[in-house]
Scaffold this motif. Sequence first.
Motif, mmCIF file in Angstrom:
data_model
loop_
_atom_site.group_PDB
_atom_site.id
_atom_site.type_symbol
_atom_site.label_atom_id
_atom_site.label_comp_id
_atom_site.label_asym_id
_atom_site.label_seq_id
_atom_site.Cartn_x
_atom_site.Cartn_y
_atom_site.Cartn_z
ATOM 1 N N GLU A 225 -13.886 28.397 8.948
ATOM 2 C CA GLU A 225 -13.332 29.180 8.681
ATOM 3 C C GLU A 225 -12.214 29.384 8.537
ATOM 4 O O GLU A 225 -11.621 29.847 7.352
ATOM 5 C CB GLU A 225 -14.113 30.733 9.466
ATOM 6 C CG GLU A 225 -15.315 31.043 9.009
ATOM 7 C CD GLU A 225 -15.890 31.602 9.765
ATOM 8 O OE1 GLU A 225 -15.281 32.804 10.779
ATOM 9 O OE2 GLU A 225 -17.798 31.663 10.082
ATOM 10 N N LEU A 226 -11.422 28.854 9.590
ATOM 11 C CA LEU A 226 -9.792 28.611 9.288
ATOM 12 C C LEU A 226 -9.641 28.068 8.123
ATOM 13 O O LEU A 226 -8.379 27.919 7.168
ATOM 14 C CB LEU A 226 -9.009 28.734 10.564
ATOM 15 C CG LEU A 226 -8.825 29.418 11.761
ATOM 16 C CD1 LEU A 226 -8.753 29.442 12.513
ATOM 17 C CD2 LEU A 226 -8.468 30.837 11.451
ATOM 18 N N LEU A 227 -9.844 26.590 8.143
ATOM 19 C CA LEU A 227 -9.634 25.587 7.761
ATOM 20 C C LEU A 227 -10.107 25.284 5.993
ATOM 21 O O LEU A 227 -9.009 25.051 4.857
ATOM 22 C CB LEU A 227 -10.289 24.224 8.581
ATOM 23 C CG LEU A 227 -8.740 22.784 7.643
ATOM 24 C CD1 LEU A 227 -7.680 23.140 7.745
ATOM 25 C CD2 LEU A 227 -9.701 21.514 9.060
ATOM 26 N N ALA B 241 -15.204 19.458 -2.960
ATOM 27 C CA ALA B 241 -16.404 18.716 -3.136
ATOM 28 C C ALA B 241 -16.969 19.011 -1.473
ATOM 29 O O ALA B 241 -17.744 19.597 -1.053
ATOM 30 C CB ALA B 241 -16.805 17.950 -3.624
ATOM 31 N N CYS B 242 -15.701 19.085 -0.825
ATOM 32 C CA CYS B 242 -16.074 18.824 0.611
ATOM 33 C C CYS B 242 -15.680 20.641 0.913
ATOM 34 O O CYS B 242 -16.232 20.763 1.840
ATOM 35 C CB CYS B 242 -14.916 18.308 1.468
ATOM 36 S SG CYS B 242 -14.766 18.155 3.227
ATOM 37 N N ARG C 7 -21.658 25.478 3.147
ATOM 38 C CA ARG C 7 -23.600 24.703 3.019
ATOM 39 C C ARG C 7 -23.758 24.746 4.101
ATOM 40 O O ARG C 7 -24.602 25.509 4.862
ATOM 41 C CB ARG C 7 -23.654 23.703 1.895
ATOM 42 C CG ARG C 7 -24.014 24.163 -0.073
ATOM 43 C CD ARG C 7 -24.814 23.022 -0.629
ATOM 44 N NE ARG C 7 -22.998 22.044 -0.759
ATOM 45 C CZ ARG C 7 -22.363 22.195 -1.404
ATOM 46 N NH1 ARG C 7 -22.271 22.904 -2.571
ATOM 47 N NH2 ARG C 7 -21.759 20.743 -1.447
ATOM 48 N N ARG C 8 -22.455 24.237 4.657
ATOM 49 C CA ARG C 8 -23.044 23.292 6.103
ATOM 50 C C ARG C 8 -22.022 24.869 6.978
ATOM 51 O O ARG C 8 -23.731 25.192 8.078
ATOM 52 C CB ARG C 8 -22.283 22.819 6.826
ATOM 53 C CG ARG C 8 -22.026 21.321 6.196
ATOM 54 C CD ARG C 8 -22.847 20.530 6.510
ATOM 55 N NE ARG C 8 -23.195 19.525 5.846
ATOM 56 C CZ ARG C 8 -23.903 18.419 5.509
ATOM 57 N NH1 ARG C 8 -24.821 18.442 7.529
ATOM 58 N NH2 ARG C 8 -23.625 17.262 5.641
ATOM 59 N N ALA D 41 -28.830 20.281 18.582
ATOM 60 C CA ALA D 41 -27.054 19.148 18.400
ATOM 61 C C ALA D 41 -27.367 19.078 17.092
ATOM 62 O O ALA D 41 -25.720 18.357 16.441
ATOM 63 C CB ALA D 41 -27.978 18.569 19.378
ATOM 64 N N GLY D 42 -28.710 18.399 16.013
ATOM 65 C CA GLY D 42 -28.115 17.537 15.085
ATOM 66 C C GLY D 42 -27.345 18.638 13.894
ATOM 67 O O GLY D 42 -25.755 18.263 12.953
ATOM 68 N N HIS D 43 -27.521 20.326 13.985
ATOM 69 C CA HIS D 43 -26.604 21.148 13.459
ATOM 70 C C HIS D 43 -25.181 21.150 13.976
ATOM 71 O O HIS D 43 -23.966 21.260 12.537
ATOM 72 C CB HIS D 43 -27.514 22.573 13.071
ATOM 73 C CG HIS D 43 -26.452 23.458 12.529
ATOM 74 N ND1 HIS D 43 -26.279 23.831 11.391
ATOM 75 C CD2 HIS D 43 -25.840 24.657 13.367
ATOM 76 C CE1 HIS D 43 -25.992 25.030 11.392
ATOM 77 N NE2 HIS D 43 -25.141 25.827 12.207
ATOM 78 N N ALA D 44 -24.765 21.365 15.001
ATOM 79 C CA ALA D 44 -23.331 20.700 15.391
ATOM 80 C C ALA D 44 -22.569 20.250 14.940
ATOM 81 O O ALA D 44 -21.831 20.250 14.181
ATOM 82 C CB ALA D 44 -23.424 20.892 16.890
#
Length: 126
Positions: free
Chosen positions: A55-57, A80-81, A87-88, A101-104
């Motif tokens: 959220e900061l970056l 694009a990144c 989205r993530r 774990a996959g989400h993180a």
Amino acid sequence: MNGVLKTSAETAPVDITTMRETTELLLGPDDAPEALPPAPRELQTLTVMLRGHLELLIPEVEQKARRLPEDSIPRYCALACVGEARRRLKAEPCRRYGGAAGHARRLARALRALCDHYQNAGESTP
């Protein structure tokens, strides 16, 4: 009073080193998916940290990218990144894709990529 707060927020440096160290706790040097995830409480803490870092970056990378020429490849890739990182952030953990774990780890990969773009955009700025 608002001017003081605004000025300090605008000039606060982004701590890329800490952000990268946070990603390494989940991804390691090889980004191995078979690596054991941290304990649930630690995983939850890391996920919150990753979300905060993103959220900061995100706005920082977006701002740097928009200063690049409109037809530049680094600008396109950085934006694009940024879109992928957003989205993530909106996504929820899913058992099909590794659960919490996959989400993180996906958040960590997005953060790592944004860190790269943040550092590279500074080199490409006219």
